[in-house]
Scaffold this motif. Structure first.
Motif, mmCIF file in Angstrom:
data_model
loop_
_atom_site.group_PDB
_atom_site.id
_atom_site.type_symbol
_atom_site.label_atom_id
_atom_site.label_comp_id
_atom_site.label_asym_id
_atom_site.label_seq_id
_atom_site.Cartn_x
_atom_site.Cartn_y
_atom_site.Cartn_z
ATOM 1 N N ALA A 52 0.821 -1.211 0.000
ATOM 2 C CA ALA A 52 0.000 0.000 0.000
ATOM 3 C C ALA A 52 0.851 1.254 0.000
ATOM 4 C CB ALA A 52 -0.932 -0.006 1.214
ATOM 5 N N ALA A 53 2.063 1.151 0.541
ATOM 6 C CA ALA A 53 2.972 2.298 0.574
ATOM 7 C C ALA A 53 3.796 2.420 -0.702
ATOM 8 C CB ALA A 53 3.896 2.189 1.783
ATOM 9 N N GLY A 54 3.527 1.545 -1.679
ATOM 10 C CA GLY A 54 4.215 1.637 -2.956
ATOM 11 C C GLY A 54 5.452 0.776 -3.077
ATOM 12 N N HIS A 55 5.670 -0.100 -2.100
ATOM 13 C CA HIS A 55 6.829 -0.984 -2.146
ATOM 14 C C HIS A 55 6.424 -2.352 -2.681
ATOM 15 C CE1 HIS A 55 8.808 2.114 0.121
ATOM 16 N NE2 HIS A 55 8.034 1.938 1.180
ATOM 17 N N GLU A 56 7.421 -3.188 -2.949
ATOM 18 C CA GLU A 56 7.166 -4.560 -3.389
ATOM 19 C C GLU A 56 7.459 -5.514 -2.247
ATOM 20 O OE1 GLU A 56 8.443 -5.859 -7.234
ATOM 21 O OE2 GLU A 56 8.787 -3.806 -7.900
ATOM 22 N N ALA A 57 6.491 -6.351 -1.913
ATOM 23 C CA ALA A 57 6.661 -7.267 -0.797
ATOM 24 C C ALA A 57 5.866 -8.536 -1.038
ATOM 25 C CB ALA A 57 6.218 -6.617 0.512
ATOM 26 N N THR A 58 6.416 -9.643 -0.588
ATOM 27 C CA THR A 58 5.775 -10.947 -0.699
ATOM 28 C C THR A 58 5.867 -11.642 0.647
ATOM 29 O OG1 THR A 58 6.423 -11.155 -3.029
ATOM 30 C CG2 THR A 58 5.819 -13.180 -1.877
ATOM 31 N N ALA A 59 4.773 -12.218 1.100
ATOM 32 C CA ALA A 59 4.748 -12.965 2.355
ATOM 33 C C ALA A 59 4.808 -14.460 2.066
ATOM 34 C CB ALA A 59 3.489 -12.635 3.148
ATOM 35 N N TYR A 60 5.599 -15.173 2.874
ATOM 36 C CA TYR A 60 5.723 -16.626 2.706
ATOM 37 C C TYR A 60 5.878 -17.242 4.087
ATOM 38 C CZ TYR A 60 7.277 -21.079 0.661
ATOM 39 O OH TYR A 60 7.390 -22.402 0.281
ATOM 40 N N ALA A 61 4.873 -17.976 4.533
ATOM 41 C CA ALA A 61 4.929 -18.594 5.860
ATOM 42 C C ALA A 61 6.006 -19.671 5.880
ATOM 43 C CB ALA A 61 3.574 -19.192 6.215
ATOM 44 N N LEU A 62 6.882 -19.610 6.884
ATOM 45 C CA LEU A 62 8.027 -20.521 6.915
ATOM 46 C C LEU A 62 8.519 -20.738 8.342
ATOM 47 C CD1 LEU A 62 10.224 -22.071 5.253
ATOM 48 C CD2 LEU A 62 11.567 -19.962 5.326
ATOM 49 N N ASP A 63 8.809 -21.982 8.655
ATOM 50 C CA ASP A 63 9.490 -22.350 9.892
ATOM 51 C C ASP A 63 10.917 -22.711 9.503
ATOM 52 O OD1 ASP A 63 10.558 -23.515 12.152
ATOM 53 O OD2 ASP A 63 8.862 -24.847 12.538
ATOM 54 N N VAL A 64 11.881 -21.890 9.905
ATOM 55 C CA VAL A 64 13.259 -22.092 9.449
ATOM 56 C C VAL A 64 13.896 -23.341 10.045
ATOM 57 C CG1 VAL A 64 13.672 -19.647 8.986
ATOM 58 C CG2 VAL A 64 14.210 -20.582 11.262
ATOM 59 N N THR A 65 13.265 -23.953 11.042
ATOM 60 C CA THR A 65 13.813 -25.189 11.608
ATOM 61 C C THR A 65 13.391 -26.419 10.815
ATOM 62 O OG1 THR A 65 11.989 -25.602 13.161
ATOM 63 C CG2 THR A 65 13.751 -24.129 13.906
ATOM 64 N N ASP A 66 12.518 -26.240 9.838
ATOM 65 C CA ASP A 66 12.018 -27.336 9.003
ATOM 66 C C ASP A 66 12.773 -27.313 7.679
ATOM 67 O OD1 ASP A 66 10.605 -28.969 7.228
ATOM 68 O OD2 ASP A 66 8.639 -28.405 8.034
ATOM 69 N N ARG A 67 13.744 -28.202 7.526
ATOM 70 C CA ARG A 67 14.614 -28.142 6.345
ATOM 71 C C ARG A 67 13.851 -28.382 5.050
ATOM 72 N NH1 ARG A 67 20.068 -27.612 5.142
ATOM 73 N NH2 ARG A 67 20.143 -27.359 2.887
ATOM 74 N N ALA A 68 12.909 -29.304 5.057
ATOM 75 C CA ALA A 68 12.140 -29.548 3.837
ATOM 76 C C ALA A 68 11.374 -28.299 3.425
ATOM 77 C CB ALA A 68 11.192 -30.726 4.035
ATOM 78 N N ALA A 69 10.807 -27.601 4.402
ATOM 79 C CA ALA A 69 10.073 -26.373 4.116
ATOM 80 C C ALA A 69 11.013 -25.290 3.592
ATOM 81 C CB ALA A 69 9.351 -25.888 5.372
ATOM 82 N N VAL A 70 12.220 -25.223 4.136
ATOM 83 C CA VAL A 70 13.194 -24.226 3.671
ATOM 84 C C VAL A 70 13.617 -24.526 2.237
ATOM 85 C CG1 VAL A 70 15.521 -23.313 4.027
ATOM 86 C CG2 VAL A 70 14.007 -23.661 5.989
ATOM 87 N N ASP A 71 13.811 -25.800 1.928
ATOM 88 C CA ASP A 71 14.176 -26.167 0.558
ATOM 89 C C ASP A 71 13.053 -25.808 -0.424
ATOM 90 O OD1 ASP A 71 16.672 -27.087 1.293
ATOM 91 O OD2 ASP A 71 16.031 -29.177 1.473
ATOM 92 N N ALA A 72 11.797 -26.023 0.010
ATOM 93 C CA ALA A 72 10.660 -25.643 -0.840
ATOM 94 C C ALA A 72 10.617 -24.130 -1.036
ATOM 95 C CB ALA A 72 9.359 -26.140 -0.218
ATOM 96 N N PHE A 73 10.957 -23.399 0.001
ATOM 97 C CA PHE A 73 11.009 -21.942 -0.100
ATOM 98 C C PHE A 73 12.085 -21.509 -1.096
ATOM 99 C CE2 PHE A 73 12.965 -17.981 1.770
ATOM 100 C CZ PHE A 73 11.998 -17.109 1.296
ATOM 101 N N ALA A 74 13.241 -22.152 -1.048
ATOM 102 C CA ALA A 74 14.312 -21.824 -1.996
ATOM 103 C C ALA A 74 13.848 -22.055 -3.429
ATOM 104 C CB ALA A 74 15.557 -22.653 -1.691
ATOM 105 N N ALA A 75 13.084 -23.123 -3.648
ATOM 106 C CA ALA A 75 12.546 -23.388 -4.984
ATOM 107 C C ALA A 75 11.540 -22.311 -5.388
ATOM 108 C CB ALA A 75 11.890 -24.768 -5.013
ATOM 109 N N PHE A 76 10.739 -21.850 -4.434
ATOM 110 C CA PHE A 76 9.785 -20.775 -4.689
ATOM 111 C C PHE A 76 10.498 -19.509 -5.159
ATOM 112 C CE2 PHE A 76 8.021 -16.876 -2.753
ATOM 113 C CZ PHE A 76 6.798 -16.798 -3.387
#
Length: 257
Positions: A52-76
């Motif tokens: 809304a303030a004119g910036h670019e931002a993306t939200a992605y729910a992530l638990d950094v202690t979950d390696r599989a989830a982090v790897d999926a985030f890297a692919a995203f």
């Protein structure tokens, strides 16, 4: 100041405190900020605020202690033109018990988020940061990573781990186009850090800052991170310790009582 046009910065633990403030600061610098944290509602609200303030931002729910989830985030993140900055901010303290009675589960949880969380995200994103030709890894450690204090051994041990990770990574990747920056804040008053440490006990949390007129704010630390990240690419801020004027060390704090 380095230009941030079409550049992406990932901030972990962006749902509150230093992480949220850092996201706002880097968005203001022109980065497309990718906000990660476990609390999806918080980061989605922050992403909406920044957009809304004119910036670019993306939200992605992530638990950094979950390696599989982090790897999926890297692919995203492959969908972005480049990944230029990773701010490893997710962390926290649990308890203030002496070594003799400390809860091993608390120690384990602190190590998982403060050390292994940094390891997971750094390993997963390092190829993209390198491929950008101008990458930066930021580790938000703590003055706890540089000096002990009574009742803090579990957190101190974890933050020492984060410090050593950053220091060793810098040695191991020298020659690649990636900087490794460690920011070590001292006493910072945020809405949640001390309250979480004392399991919701507002009175104990308030005593941490009692008599300290001006502890650091999340914005102070975010300003420090933003400054370090936006130095020219050949300039690496290896380690920056930032404390309030009232704090001379982890155990020496001026209190006006």
């Amino acid at each position: 100041m380095a230009t941030a046009a079409l550049r992406t910065a990932v901030v972990t633990g962006a749902s509150s405190g230093i992480g949220a403030a850092t996201a706002r600061r880097l968005a203001a610098e022109g980065y497309h900020v990718v906000l990660t944290a476990r609390r999806a509602d918080r980061i989605e609200a922050l992403a909406a605020e920044l957009t809304a303030a004119g910036h670019e931002a993306t939200a992605y729910a992530l638990d950094v202690t979950d390696r599989a989830a982090v790897d999926a985030f890297a692919a995203f993140l492959d969908r972005f033109p480049s990944v230029n900055v990773l701010v490893n901010n997710a962390g926290g303290a649990l308890g203030a018990d002496p070594v003799a009675t400390g809860d091993p589960d608390d120690w384990r949880r602190m190590y998982e988020v403060n050390v292994l969380g940094v390891l997971h995200t750094t390993q997963a994103l390092l190829p993209a940061l390198t491929a950008s030709g101008d990458g930066t890894v930021v580790v938000v450690s703590s003055t706890a990573g540089h000096g002990v204090y009574e009742g803090g051994a579990g957190y101190v041990a974890a933050k020492h781990g984060a410090h050593v990770l950053a220091e060793t990574l810098r040695l191991e990747i020298v020659g690649r186009p990636v900087r490794v920056i460690e920011i070590a804040p001292g006493m910072v008053r945020t809405d949640e850090f001390a309250v979480t440490r004392f399991r919701g006990d507002q009175e104990k949390a308030a005593r941490v800052y009692e008599g300290v007129a001006e502890p650091l704010t999340a914005e102070d630390v975010a300003d420090t991170i933003g400054w370090a990240v936006t130095r020219p690419p050949h300039v690496n801020i290896d380690l920056l310790v930032v404390r309030p004027r009232a704090q001379a060390s982890n155990t020496k704090v001026h209190r006006e009582l």
